[in-house]
Design a protein around this motif. Structure first.
Motif, PDB file in Angstrom:
ATOM      1  N   VAL A 167     -17.833   6.063  34.714  1.00 60.88           N
ATOM      2  CA  VAL A 167     -17.687   6.035  33.247  1.00 60.88           C
ATOM      3  C   VAL A 167     -18.751   6.902  32.589  1.00 60.88           C
ATOM      4  O   VAL A 167     -18.474   7.702  31.685  1.00 60.88           O
ATOM      5  CB  VAL A 167     -17.760   4.586  32.735  1.00 60.88           C
ATOM      6  N   LYS A 168     -19.999   6.769  33.025  1.00 65.28           N
ATOM      7  CA  LYS A 168     -21.083   7.551  32.423  1.00 65.28           C
ATOM      8  C   LYS A 168     -20.895   9.041  32.672  1.00 65.28           C
ATOM      9  O   LYS A 168     -21.205   9.873  31.814  1.00 65.28           O
ATOM     10  CB  LYS A 168     -22.417   7.085  32.968  1.00 65.28           C
ATOM     11  N   ALA A 169     -20.397   9.379  33.851  1.00 64.66           N
ATOM     12  CA  ALA A 169     -20.211  10.796  34.166  1.00 64.66           C
ATOM     13  C   ALA A 169     -19.112  11.419  33.310  1.00 64.66           C
ATOM     14  O   ALA A 169     -19.193  12.601  32.952  1.00 64.66           O
ATOM     15  CB  ALA A 169     -19.892  10.957  35.655  1.00 64.66           C
ATOM     16  N   GLU A 170     -18.078  10.658  32.987  1.00 67.11           N
ATOM     17  CA  GLU A 170     -16.944  11.230  32.254  1.00 67.11           C
ATOM     18  C   GLU A 170     -17.058  11.073  30.746  1.00 67.11           C
ATOM     19  O   GLU A 170     -16.732  11.995  29.999  1.00 67.11           O
ATOM     20  CB  GLU A 170     -15.650  10.569  32.739  1.00 67.11           C
ATOM     21  N   LEU A 171     -17.537   9.905  30.287  1.00 68.64           N
ATOM     22  CA  LEU A 171     -17.532   9.632  28.844  1.00 68.64           C
ATOM     23  C   LEU A 171     -18.907   9.666  28.210  1.00 68.64           C
ATOM     24  O   LEU A 171     -19.010   9.703  26.985  1.00 68.64           O
ATOM     25  CB  LEU A 171     -16.883   8.261  28.582  1.00 68.64           C
ATOM     26  N   GLY A 172     -19.961   9.603  29.002  1.00 68.75           N
ATOM     27  CA  GLY A 172     -21.296   9.663  28.443  1.00 68.75           C
ATOM     28  C   GLY A 172     -21.777   8.313  27.939  1.00 68.75           C
ATOM     29  O   GLY A 172     -21.145   7.271  28.146  1.00 68.75           O
ATOM     30  N   PRO A 173     -22.899   8.306  27.205  1.00 74.94           N
ATOM     31  CA  PRO A 173     -23.507   7.038  26.783  1.00 74.94           C
ATOM     32  C   PRO A 173     -22.794   6.362  25.619  1.00 74.94           C
ATOM     33  O   PRO A 173     -23.139   5.233  25.271  1.00 74.94           O
ATOM     34  CB  PRO A 173     -24.930   7.467  26.381  1.00 74.94           C
ATOM     35  N   ASP A 174     -21.832   7.029  24.960  1.00 75.51           N
ATOM     36  CA  ASP A 174     -21.153   6.435  23.805  1.00 75.51           C
ATOM     37  C   ASP A 174     -20.045   5.476  24.195  1.00 75.51           C
ATOM     38  O   ASP A 174     -19.437   4.859  23.321  1.00 75.51           O
ATOM     39  CB  ASP A 174     -20.564   7.539  22.925  1.00 75.51           C
ATOM     40  N   ALA A 175     -19.739   5.351  25.467  1.00 77.48           N
ATOM     41  CA  ALA A 175     -18.643   4.489  25.890  1.00 77.48           C
ATOM     42  C   ALA A 175     -18.991   3.025  25.669  1.00 77.48           C
ATOM     43  O   ALA A 175     -20.137   2.602  25.831  1.00 77.48           O
ATOM     44  CB  ALA A 175     -18.330   4.739  27.363  1.00 77.48           C
ATOM     45  N   VAL A 176     -17.980   2.247  25.283  1.00 80.18           N
ATOM     46  CA  VAL A 176     -18.136   0.809  25.044  1.00 80.18           C
ATOM     47  C   VAL A 176     -17.266   0.068  26.052  1.00 80.18           C
ATOM     48  O   VAL A 176     -16.062   0.306  26.146  1.00 80.18           O
ATOM     49  CB  VAL A 176     -17.713   0.435  23.609  1.00 80.18           C
ATOM     50  N   ILE A 177     -17.884  -0.827  26.822  1.00 87.38           N
ATOM     51  CA  ILE A 177     -17.146  -1.599  27.821  1.00 87.38           C
ATOM     52  C   ILE A 177     -16.424  -2.746  27.126  1.00 87.38           C
ATOM     53  O   ILE A 177     -17.052  -3.623  26.522  1.00 87.38           O
ATOM     54  CB  ILE A 177     -18.099  -2.131  28.910  1.00 87.38           C
ATOM     55  N   LEU A 178     -15.102  -2.743  27.210  1.00 89.57           N
ATOM     56  CA  LEU A 178     -14.297  -3.769  26.565  1.00 89.57           C
ATOM     57  C   LEU A 178     -14.008  -4.937  27.492  1.00 89.57           C
ATOM     58  O   LEU A 178     -13.923  -6.082  27.032  1.00 89.57           O
ATOM     59  CB  LEU A 178     -12.984  -3.151  26.065  1.00 89.57           C
ATOM     60  N   SER A 179     -13.829  -4.678  28.770  1.00 88.40           N
ATOM     61  CA  SER A 179     -13.582  -5.752  29.726  1.00 88.40           C
ATOM     62  C   SER A 179     -13.998  -5.294  31.111  1.00 88.40           C
ATOM     63  O   SER A 179     -13.999  -4.085  31.415  1.00 88.40           O
ATOM     64  CB  SER A 179     -12.107  -6.166  29.728  1.00 88.40           C
ATOM     65  N   SER A 180     -14.359  -6.256  31.951  1.00 87.50           N
ATOM     66  CA  SER A 180     -14.778  -5.964  33.325  1.00 87.50           C
ATOM     67  C   SER A 180     -14.386  -7.146  34.193  1.00 87.50           C
ATOM     68  O   SER A 180     -14.688  -8.301  33.850  1.00 87.50           O
ATOM     69  CB  SER A 180     -16.291  -5.719  33.382  1.00 87.50           C
ATOM     70  N   ARG A 181     -13.729  -6.873  35.307  1.00 89.06           N
ATOM     71  CA  ARG A 181     -13.271  -7.979  36.147  1.00 89.06           C
ATOM     72  C   ARG A 181     -13.121  -7.512  37.592  1.00 89.06           C
ATOM     73  O   ARG A 181     -12.907  -6.331  37.870  1.00 89.06           O
ATOM     74  CB  ARG A 181     -11.941  -8.532  35.643  1.00 89.06           C
ATOM     75  N   GLU A 182     -13.223  -8.507  38.509  1.00 91.15           N
ATOM     76  CA  GLU A 182     -12.989  -8.275  39.927  1.00 91.15           C
ATOM     77  C   GLU A 182     -11.516  -8.574  40.236  1.00 91.15           C
ATOM     78  O   GLU A 182     -10.965  -9.575  39.775  1.00 91.15           O
ATOM     79  CB  GLU A 182     -13.877  -9.189  40.767  1.00 91.15           C
ATOM     80  N   CYS A 183     -10.879  -7.704  41.012  1.00 93.79           N
ATOM     81  CA  CYS A 183      -9.460  -7.865  41.334  1.00 93.79           C
ATOM     82  C   CYS A 183      -9.299  -7.951  42.860  1.00 93.79           C
ATOM     83  O   CYS A 183     -10.000  -7.252  43.621  1.00 93.79           O
ATOM     84  CB  CYS A 183      -8.653  -6.684  40.796  1.00 93.79           C
ATOM     85  N   ARG A 184      -8.356  -8.798  43.270  1.00 95.94           N
ATOM     86  CA  ARG A 184      -8.050  -8.954  44.692  1.00 95.94           C
ATOM     87  C   ARG A 184      -6.538  -9.012  44.873  1.00 95.94           C
ATOM     88  O   ARG A 184      -5.847  -9.662  44.094  1.00 95.94           O
ATOM     89  CB  ARG A 184      -8.686 -10.217  45.262  1.00 95.94           C
TER      90      ARG A 184
END
Length: 426
Positions: free
Chosen positions: A18-35
């Motif tokens: 994410v940091k490499a593509e969008l830079g520091p302005d990106a806002v994380i809306l959701s984060s989850r582990e998937c199986r």
């Protein structure tokens, strides 16, 4: 805001991507582990404001809205419209809760009167809160100075706008064709020997074609038509000595985008370089919801400005502040009234403040502008001195009435009234 979903073997790997593509302005809306099926991965939804538009002209310039996200096709991620609608509702609720908490007593009387006036003129609550925060921090701050940071100005002219190609975009009926003609004539007045080419990219409408062609012939301007990148490139080869090329774009449909139209003419991407400026032509009549939709549809990156038209038909001018705050584009020209002469001026701070605070059109009498300048009453005319009439003395004999009347005119006897037919006089 543009929403994208990233996946990786763990959260650290996804964050690095994410940091490499969008830079520091990106806002994380959701984060989850998937199986699934014995396989595990990490999924992260990220949003970013003013995302770069692939293929847009001048990738380093200002950006607004999101109608151009996804490149020339104008595609957006699935569910973006629903998310945008919900975010708009959340923002309205937050502003409604915050507005009563504004401490107007923290402002000086002059600042308070000016801020209340702007609110009545339709200035957005978010902009009003920004102004309040700045004014409350400094009791000596000027409302005009605070507004100047929100509403940038770069007046139309050869020195201020050195780009060779200038594209005029806006909704149907906004006055793009007329505004472009007026701005072309302003350049001709500034430099009479400048070669100006008018390019009609809205070939489907006969009225605009006739208007452009007619005034081009009258004013000694070059008229051409282009509906593709190849035709526009041919115009550039045909007119290598053209100092300015002004392009009249058609209005963008509801499901279209300005990025797509620019790509059709070859005015986006690396080929355009820094020699293209896009001017968004708008009247101040649209409501807040319609303005927001238009800004999303006409999103672009690169050099550009706002051109306000039909100012003589507006009753309030809060939209001038709201749109500038939303997109960050400077105001370049103010257009008003019918005809081509004396109906457009290069934008200036003084002209904007007169329009906003005094509702004074650029063509009207100008005066000193204050933050809340009251209208001055016209001076009363001085009473006219009337010389006394000279009356000659008259003798008693002259003044007495005679048989010939007071002034010597013979008297005439009034006839007796006639009796109606059949009536008897006793």
């Amino acid at each position: 805001m543009q929403i994208k979903t990233y996946t990786g073997r763990n959260a650290t790997a996804v964050l690095a991507k994410v940091k490499a593509e969008l830079g520091p302005d990106a806002v994380i809306l959701s984060s989850r582990e998937c199986r699934e099926g014995g396989r595990a991965w990490h999924e992260m939804s990220v949003g970013i404001e003013h995302a770069a538009v692939p293929g847009a002209a001048g990738a380093g310039g200002p950006s607004f809205g999101s109608g151009g996200s996804g490149g020339p096709g104008g595609s957006v991620p699935p569910g973006w419209e629903e998310w945008h609608r919900e975010w708009g509702q959340m923002k309205e609720h937050l502003l409604a809760l915050m507005k009563p908490a504004l401490r107007m007593e923290d402002l000086t009387p002059r600042q308070r009167v000016a801020l209340e006036y702007l609110t009545r003129e339709g200035v957005d609550d978010g902009v009003a809160m920004t102004l309040h925060r700045r004014l409350a921090a400094d009791s000596g701050a000027s409302v005009l100075e605070a507004l100047a940071d929100i509403v940038p100005v770069r007046g139309w002219g050869l020195a201020a706008w050195p780009q060779r190609a200038h594209v005029f975009a806006g909704p149907f009926g906004a006055g793009k064709t007329t505004a472009m003609l007026r701005m072309a004539l302003a350049l001709r007045h500034e430099k009479p020997d400048l070669k100006i080419v008018l390019v009609n990219a809205d070939c489907g409408r006969g009225h605009g074609r006739l208007l452009l062609k007619h005034y081009a012939e009258l004013s000694g301007l070059v008229y051409r038509e282009a509906s593709s990148a190849a035709e526009f490139a041919a115009i550039l080869r045909e007119c290598p000595d053209a100092g300015r090329i002004l392009v009249d774009l058609p209005g963008v449909a509801r499901d279209g985008s300005l990025a797509r139209q620019l790509a059709i003419l070859g005015l986006s991407g690396a080929g355009a370089g820094s020699g293209v400026a896009v001017h968004l032509v708008l009247p101040p009549h649209h409501g807040p919801a319609q303005m927001s939709a238009l800004l999303a549809r006409y999103a672009f990156q690169g050099a550009g400005s706002l051109v306000w038209t039909k100012l003589d038909e507006a009753c309030t001018f809060g939209a001038l502040v709201n749109v500038a705050a939303a997109c960050g584009l400077p105001v370049s020209a103010l257009s008003y009234g019918p005809g081509m002469r004396n109906s457009l001026i290069a934008a200036s701070d003084a002209a904007l403040w007169r329009l906003l605070f005094k509702r004074q059109l650029p063509g009207e009498a100008s005066g000193h502008v204050s933050e809340h300048a009251p209208e001055q009453a016209a001076p009363r005319p001085e009473p006219r001195q009337v010389e006394p009439r000279q009356v000659e003395p008259r003798t008693a004999a002259q003044a007495a009435p005679t048989a010939h009347g007071i002034h010597g005119r013979p008297r005439t006897a009034r006839p007796a009234p006639h009796a109606p037919t059949g009536a008897c006089i006793a």
